[in-house]
Design a protein around this motif. Structure first.
Motif: not given
Length: 502
Positions: A36-44
């Motif tokens: 989830a943290r990786r997805l958050a960073a990737g989306l930003l």
């Protein structure tokens, strides 16, 4: 208060515990949090900004929870839609929400849109997961938008109910207060679409570190295996699914002692069906009355009152229970808005912390639905002197024949007490003399033989004669939505075409 942060906090306390299982594969809370943290960073990194919307046009799958958490951790707003919706419906939601990115799962048809699409499991999705995990999560306020919940659109184009971080937390807290406490020893089966009520209760499970089993679609055999393999299993079921469980597990060797709670709602649960369910599951049932605008809240009939041996059992089981903890309802005149006395039928209005902020970019609809701090649900009902809520029908389903109001649910309840009736939907069709006529669309129980005369006599033995159907139509099945709700609008269209042809 970032709702994604709340779930990640729960994950941090038990990284090795089971978090999500899907089709035989299980990830721990530690793995879920990392993804989830990786997805958050990737989306930003992709250029999305806090407050932007991402649309999830996905079947139930293992990626669903991590996308919800990741989007919130980045400060984004999720727009989950049922993957079975028609492309035109999804395109309307996409345009209305102004989502900047669409996530899809296998088997979802392409949209005619310029908005970028990312397929779960594809190269672009794996690229998002390849980003270094976000360290500082986005800061969002309790009243900031978190979930755009689009209505089914039965009375027009779907409207986006705006649910905030506070709304979602209030919904989860109402679950713990009234239904169950959850913890790492619990398992929640998500058998209905995660874009709807089952997905909202998934959040309640994750906040408490429970194990979530996601089903690609409701399957009796899979549900049985989940019950065999896990203790303290809970699930949300619409009445059609609950009836299927009753038929399959009644008298079987399924270890029902492992079933902790079945929350049912989303459509009428008729007393005859409910009595059969109590015979199988006993005090494991919780009845829920709610709508997307106040998700999974408003009223409920608790487990301890799901009995058939009390003097007041008939009245209890025909109701939708009492106000949920922290919520209130009242019955109002639909025109004046004045509160009505006990026993009088009017519009059900609700109040509580989970009530939506309003409809997305629709001030007119918001003003109509939210009046003086109350949500006007559009459902008709009455409150008895003991405080029990009795839902009569949707206002749009009420039949006016000869100037008299007839509530389809009352007629349906009467018909369902006949052993030869498996399912029934009662609708009104135009009548030149009476305004509307009552029509019963009936599905016979397997192998049963029953005709109009027998059903007519049966109905008249239970309710006033003027409410009885003027026409009966026997069908192999009733049309249902992707959420297993009977589509009375489709029945009205079919009946209109049938009459026009005669």
């Amino acid at each position: 208060m970032n709702f994604g942060t709340l779930i990640l906090n729960a994950a941090a306390s038990q990284p090795e515990a089971r978090a999500i299982s899907f089709q035989g594969s299980t990830v721990t809370y530690g793995t879920l949090a990392d993804r989830a943290r990786r997805l958050a960073a990737g989306l930003l990194e992709r250029g999305l900004l806090p407050g932007d919307r991402v649309l999830l046009q996905m079947h139930n799958c293992g990626e669903y929870p991590e996308l919800l958490i990741g989007a919130w951790a980045a400060g984004l707003v999720v727009v989950p839609v049922n993957a079975k919706l028609h492309a035109r419906e999804v395109e309307h939601i996409l345009e209305n929400s102004q989502a900047r990115l669409v996530f899809t799962s296998a088997g979802v048809p392409d949209l005619e849109s310029d908005v970028e699409t990312v397929a779960c499991g594809g190269a672009a999705y794996e690229g998002l997961l390849g980003t270094e995990p976000i360290k500082a999560l986005a800061e969002t306020a309790p009243e900031d938008l978190a979930w755009l919940f689009y209505t089914s659109g039965t009375t027009g184009r779907p409207k986006g109910a705006m649910l905030s971080n506070r709304n979602l937390l209030a919904m989860a807290n109402a679950y713990y207060a009234d239904i169950d406490q959850l913890g790492p020893d619990d398992t929640m089966l998500v058998a209905a679409p995660a874009s709807h009520g089952a997905g909202l209760y998934l959040l309640a499970a994750l906040l408490k570190g429970a194990h979530v089993v996601i089903s690609a679609g409701f399957d009796i055999a899979e549900a049985e295996q989940v019950v065999r393999d896990n203790e303290k299993v809970s699930l949300f079921a619409v009445p059609t699914i609950l009836n299927r469980l009753v038929a399959a597990w009644g008298g079987s060797e399924v270890p029902l002692e492992n079933v902790k709670t079945i929350v049912y709602g989303g459509a009428p649960m008729y007393v005859a069906d409910l009595e059969r369910a109590i015979g199988v599951f006993g005090a494991r049932l919780f009845q829920l009355f709610a709508q997307g605008e106040s998700p999974m809240t408003v009223s409920g009939l608790p487990q301890r009152l799901h009995r058939t041996d009390l003097p007041e059992s008939a009245r209890l089981l025909s109701s939708c229970g009492y106000p949920r903890t922290g919520y209130a309802f009242r019955i109002c005149d639909p025109d004046s808005g004045e509160e009505l006395p006990f026993g009088e039928t009017g519009e059900i209005c609700a109040q509580g912390e989970a009530v939506m902020l309003g409809y997305w970019k629709n001030e007119e609809a918001t003003a109509k639905a939210l009046r003086e701090g109350w949500l006007c649900t559009g459902d008709l009902g009455f409150c008895d002197p003991d405080g029990l809520l009795h839902v009569v029908d949707r206002s749009k389903d009420m039949i006016i024949s000869g100037g008299t109001n007839i509530y389809p649910r009352e007629v349906e309840e009467a018909l369902l007490t006949h052993p030869a009736v498996a399912e029934v939907a009662v609708i009104g069709i135009p009548d030149p003399e009476w305004g509307e006529s009552v029509v019963a669309c009936v599905v016979r129980a397997g192998g049963a033989e029953v005709g109009e005369a027998e059903l007519d006599e049966h109905v008249c033995n239970h309710i006033a004669r003027f409410k009885r159907p003027k026409l009966y139509r026997f069908m192999d099945e009733l049309p249902k939505s992707d959420y297993a709700k009977i589509l009375k609008s489709e029945l009205r269209k079919a009946m209109g075409g049938e009459l026009a042809a005669t």
